[in-house]
Design a protein around this motif. Structure first.
Motif, mmCIF file in Angstrom:
data_model
loop_
_atom_site.group_PDB
_atom_site.id
_atom_site.type_symbol
_atom_site.label_atom_id
_atom_site.label_comp_id
_atom_site.label_asym_id
_atom_site.label_seq_id
_atom_site.Cartn_x
_atom_site.Cartn_y
_atom_site.Cartn_z
ATOM 1 N N HIS A 39 2.361 18.604 -0.771
ATOM 2 C CA HIS A 39 1.752 16.923 -0.083
ATOM 3 C C HIS A 39 0.741 16.107 -1.517
ATOM 4 C CE1 HIS A 39 0.985 13.198 1.660
ATOM 5 N NE2 HIS A 39 -0.430 13.232 1.485
ATOM 6 N N ASP A 40 1.023 14.791 -1.794
ATOM 7 C CA ASP A 40 0.027 14.436 -2.560
ATOM 8 C C ASP A 40 -0.108 13.328 -2.366
ATOM 9 O OD1 ASP A 40 -0.590 13.090 -4.952
ATOM 10 O OD2 ASP A 40 0.867 13.752 -6.255
ATOM 11 N N PRO A 41 -1.528 12.812 -1.760
ATOM 12 C CA PRO A 41 -1.387 11.727 -1.247
ATOM 13 C C PRO A 41 -1.510 10.681 -1.694
ATOM 14 C CG PRO A 41 -2.732 13.500 -0.649
ATOM 15 C CD PRO A 41 -2.236 13.863 -1.467
ATOM 16 N N SER A 42 -0.950 10.919 -3.238
ATOM 17 C CA SER A 42 -1.218 9.706 -4.018
ATOM 18 C C SER A 42 -0.204 8.923 -3.942
ATOM 19 C CB SER A 42 -1.525 10.119 -5.647
ATOM 20 O OG SER A 42 -0.612 11.105 -6.104
ATOM 21 N N LEU A 43 1.467 10.025 -3.569
ATOM 22 C CA LEU A 43 3.149 9.282 -3.664
ATOM 23 C C LEU A 43 2.588 8.106 -2.502
ATOM 24 C CD1 LEU A 43 4.492 12.527 -5.241
ATOM 25 C CD2 LEU A 43 3.314 10.065 -6.231
ATOM 26 N N VAL A 44 1.805 8.240 -1.467
ATOM 27 C CA VAL A 44 2.181 7.963 -0.408
ATOM 28 C C VAL A 44 2.091 6.085 -0.686
ATOM 29 C CG1 VAL A 44 0.879 7.216 2.494
ATOM 30 C CG2 VAL A 44 1.112 10.091 1.165
ATOM 31 N N ASP A 45 2.695 5.626 0.020
ATOM 32 C CA ASP A 45 3.135 4.282 -0.182
ATOM 33 C C ASP A 45 2.246 3.197 1.100
ATOM 34 O OD1 ASP A 45 3.521 1.136 -0.365
ATOM 35 O OD2 ASP A 45 6.032 1.063 0.234
ATOM 36 N N PRO A 46 1.745 2.752 1.049
ATOM 37 C CA PRO A 46 -0.138 2.805 2.366
ATOM 38 C C PRO A 46 0.448 1.551 3.512
ATOM 39 C CG PRO A 46 -1.148 1.619 0.097
ATOM 40 C CD PRO A 46 0.392 2.866 -0.384
ATOM 41 N N ALA A 47 1.666 0.494 2.202
ATOM 42 C CA ALA A 47 2.544 -0.723 3.190
ATOM 43 C C ALA A 47 3.309 -0.007 4.295
ATOM 44 C CB ALA A 47 3.391 -1.288 1.854
ATOM 45 N N VAL A 48 3.695 1.888 4.059
ATOM 46 C CA VAL A 48 4.699 1.724 4.936
ATOM 47 C C VAL A 48 3.921 3.283 5.445
ATOM 48 C CG1 VAL A 48 6.410 0.589 4.606
ATOM 49 C CG2 VAL A 48 6.192 2.806 3.366
ATOM 50 N N GLY A 49 3.229 3.674 4.779
ATOM 51 C CA GLY A 49 3.110 5.126 5.086
ATOM 52 C C GLY A 49 2.931 5.959 5.486
ATOM 53 N N ARG A 50 4.283 6.205 3.932
ATOM 54 C CA ARG A 50 5.750 7.414 3.803
ATOM 55 C C ARG A 50 5.932 7.625 2.789
ATOM 56 N NH1 ARG A 50 11.171 5.510 6.164
ATOM 57 N NH2 ARG A 50 11.763 7.635 5.874
ATOM 58 N N ILE A 51 5.916 8.712 2.390
ATOM 59 C CA ILE A 51 6.162 9.093 0.986
ATOM 60 C C ILE A 51 7.729 7.943 0.225
ATOM 61 C CG2 ILE A 51 7.025 10.904 -0.381
ATOM 62 C CD1 ILE A 51 4.590 11.961 0.276
#
Length: 210
Positions: free
Chosen positions: A80-92
């Motif tokens: 898991h890489d938190p920097s790849l999470v789209d904050p708008a939808v909360g998904r990778i």
């Protein structure tokens, strides 16, 4: 392999060792005429090896990935890489990183990216493939689905490439190894010289389901 794409592939984020990437490039470069296809692209590292082959062949590589990450990329899992999470939808969302990799390598002219599940595109695909590279999610369910979806599309004389094949469970997950064994035991494929965890097989008989 073109030096510019080789350098870009080596520096791109991802999990493809250079020797395996070079073997994938060579298999794609020397494949019979027809489309090249990649199942599972992540951030585009392996795509660049296929893009180099596509450029030499005067064609393109089609990639299919939903870009929401495999199971091992989700929160709480090893990769898991938190920097790849789209904050708008909360998904990778690996699509922006993938596009960045391809664009900065100057390979947009030879990469056709389809954002979809592999089986969705496979149901729409009608022509034979020169090479299909399976490198998607490594759960049994996903690997078996990718194999069932795309192996039948490989042309006679075409190549089926499978990544992360580890005979010893201590070295890695077994789902890719199981679909590799299924391909060999089907009698439809004969094994070529691979490299590391990359297995290469040539179709020698029509798919039993075709």
């Amino acid at each position: 392999m073109p030096e510019d794409l080789l350098a870009a592939a080596r520096s791109a984020p991802g999990f493809m060792p250079d020797d395996e990437g070079a073997a994938l490039y060579a298999a794609a470069r020397d494949a019979i005429p027809g489309p090249l296809l990649e199942v599972g692209s992540y951030l585009g590292k392996s795509t660049l090896y296929l893009a180099a082959a596509a450029r030499e062949r005067g064609g393109v590589v089609v990639t299919v990935d939903h870009h929401r990450g495999s199971e091992e990329h989700q929160p709480g899992w090893e990769y898991h890489d938190p920097s790849l999470v789209d904050p708008a939808v909360g998904r990778i969302d690996t699509l922006p990183g993938f596009r960045h990799t391809i664009a900065t390598a100057g390979a947009e002219d030879v990469v056709v990216a389809v954002v979809a599940r592999g089986e969705t595109l496979a149901a729409l695909w009608t022509g034979p493939l020169a090479l299909a590279f399976i490198d998607g999610s490594h759960t049994d369910e996903s690997a078996q689905r990718d194999y069932a979806s795309w192996a039948p599309h490989v042309a006679i004389g075409g190549v089926l490439a499978i990544h992360d094949v580890f005979p010893d469970p201590a070295d890695g997950g077994q789902a890719p190894h199981r679909i590799y064994r299924k391909a060999v035991e089907s009698g439809e494929f004969t094994e070529l010289t691979g490299c590391g965890s990359l297995r290469l097989l040539r179709r020698v008989r029509p798919c039993a389901l075709s």
